[in-house]
Design a protein around this motif. Structure first.
Motif, short mmCIF file in Angstrom:
data_model
loop_
_atom_site.label_atom_id
_atom_site.label_comp_id
_atom_site.label_asym_id
_atom_site.label_seq_id
_atom_site.Cartn_x
_atom_site.Cartn_y
_atom_site.Cartn_z
N PHE A 203 -32.55 -31.22 34.60
CA PHE A 203 -31.68 -30.14 35.02
C PHE A 203 -30.27 -30.73 35.12
N GLY A 204 -29.51 -30.60 34.03
CA GLY A 204 -28.21 -31.26 34.01
C GLY A 204 -28.38 -32.77 34.05
N ASN A 205 -27.76 -33.40 35.04
CA ASN A 205 -27.86 -34.86 35.18
C ASN A 205 -29.06 -35.29 36.02
#
Length: 380
Positions: free
Chosen positions: A34-36
């Motif tokens: 989830f993103g980074n």
């Protein structure tokens, strides 16, 4: 010599130990970002047909994300998920042969129990006669036949939980996914429902996967438990092995209560290891663990494996200190003993008699001891 097993129960159901058995569900090098943030990190896992499987871990460890990927509500960043030989990549949730029961139950408040169960069947276009038979079948299964005409607000928490379960089972999925299914129930009802779910799963012969942060819940219901931390599985085993033979200090501390005695290895032979004891002296433990002399290790002992006395105890593995806390639970009493080096040791004593023979109170001097085979040596 009679074979020994960890814990008090040996189950005959163990397809994971049979090399001829094929996994029913496979997570193959699955990652979810989830993103980074990596919620699930390169995870590989096999689950077998008719298994009651538990994903156990603290909030944020990735267990619910794993379940949601199997249900189709999340898409893996990498890897694939296979169910009964079918790669689920690209298969939308409504076409997957799984059903999920959520903690909130998500019942329609304006519909009766019967209509709540019927909703998914209507969506699939099932005929009225077949639908009525299916509803009657699941109502009987969850023992809610007298409540078919009631609305959710007219039911107890346990009854609403059964309605949600009946609705999930009505479509006859290959796998039932349970996300914290008992979190909204009170303690006594939760304990009763754990056994009911176990009996139901056995009767149906269906594969259940439960996500929970409640260790007792996982230990009661599951054939195997996967303990997760930071998106990875840190131990996968049957409940007795998870409890009695944790793979690391993290698992030992996460599952139940444990005393971790740290010390350097002083001596060792083929069957025993001698450690420095807290506050001086030595601890003698039965272990064949690969620990080297001079290396730091931890001996993990569950509170119920310790003995406590107001009088000095003779022999090895004896520690002394001050009674720091006492908690009376009815069936047992928990003592916190503050050793002379400041470490707190937890001791659990079953209350076998109405009147305690142990006359210890706060700030008394107490002595605790354990057998050489009472715990497990850990070096990580």
């Amino acid at each position: 010599m009679k074979a020994q097993s960890l814990g008090s129960i040996r189950k005959s159901f163990a397809p994971w130990a049979d090399p001829t058995q094929q996994p029913y569900i496979e997570f193959d090098a699955v990652t979810k970002d989830f993103g980074n943030f990596t919620a699930v990190d390169d995870l590989t896992l096999s689950i077998y047909r008719r298994e009651f499987f538990a994903l156990l871990g603290a909030s944020g460890c990735g267990k619910s994300t794993l379940l949601r990927m199997l249900a189709g509500f999340e898409t893996p960043t990498k890897g694939r998920i296979v169910l009964d030989g079918e790669d689920l990549t690209g298969t939308p949730p409504y076409r997957r042969p799984v059903n999920m029961m959520f903690q909130s139950y998500a019942l329609f408040p304006h519909m009766s129990v019967e209509n709540n169960i019927a909703f998914g069947l209507k969506q699939e276009g099932m005929g009225k006669g077949e639908r009525a038979d299916r509803i009657a079948e699941v109502l009987k299964l969850v023992k809610l036949e007298p409540y078919a005409a009631r609305k959710p607000h007219q039911l107890s928490g346990g009854q609403r939980q059964r309605v949600a379960l009946a609705r999930s089972l009505a479509k006859r999925p290959k796998v039932l996914l349970l996300d914290e299914p008992l979190g909204a129930l009170d303690k006594k009802l939760r304990e009763e429902t754990q056994f009911e779910l176990t009996d139901l799963q056995y009767e149906l012969g269906m594969t259940f996967i439960v996500v929970t942060h409640d260790q007792e819940e996982a230990m009661t219901m599951a054939d195997r438990i996967a303990i997760m931390e930071k998106g990875q599985i840190v131990q996968l085993a049957a409940p007795p092995e998870v409890y009695e033979a944790p793979a690391s200090r993290f698992v030992a501390d996460f599952v139940g209560s444990v005393n971790l005695f740290e010390g350097k290895v002083v001596r060792k032979d083929a069957a025993r290891i001698v450690l420095e004891a807290p506050g001086g002296g030595e601890m003698v433990v039965d272990s064949t663990a690969p620990a080297e002399i001079g290396e730091t290790a931890w001996y993990a002992v569950r509170p119920e494996k310790l003995r406590i006395s107001a009088e000095p105890i003779e022999g090895a593995n004896v520690l002394s200190g001050e009674v720091w806390e006492i908690a009376y639970f009815g069936d047992m009493t928990s003592f916190h003993i503050r050793l002379d080096n400041g470490q707190i040791v937890r001791v659990s004593m079953i209350n076998r008699h109405r009147f305690s023979p142990l006359q210890l109170t706060w700030h008394d001097r107490a002595h605790v001891a354990f057998d050489a085979d009472a715990g497990l040596l850990l070096n990580r």
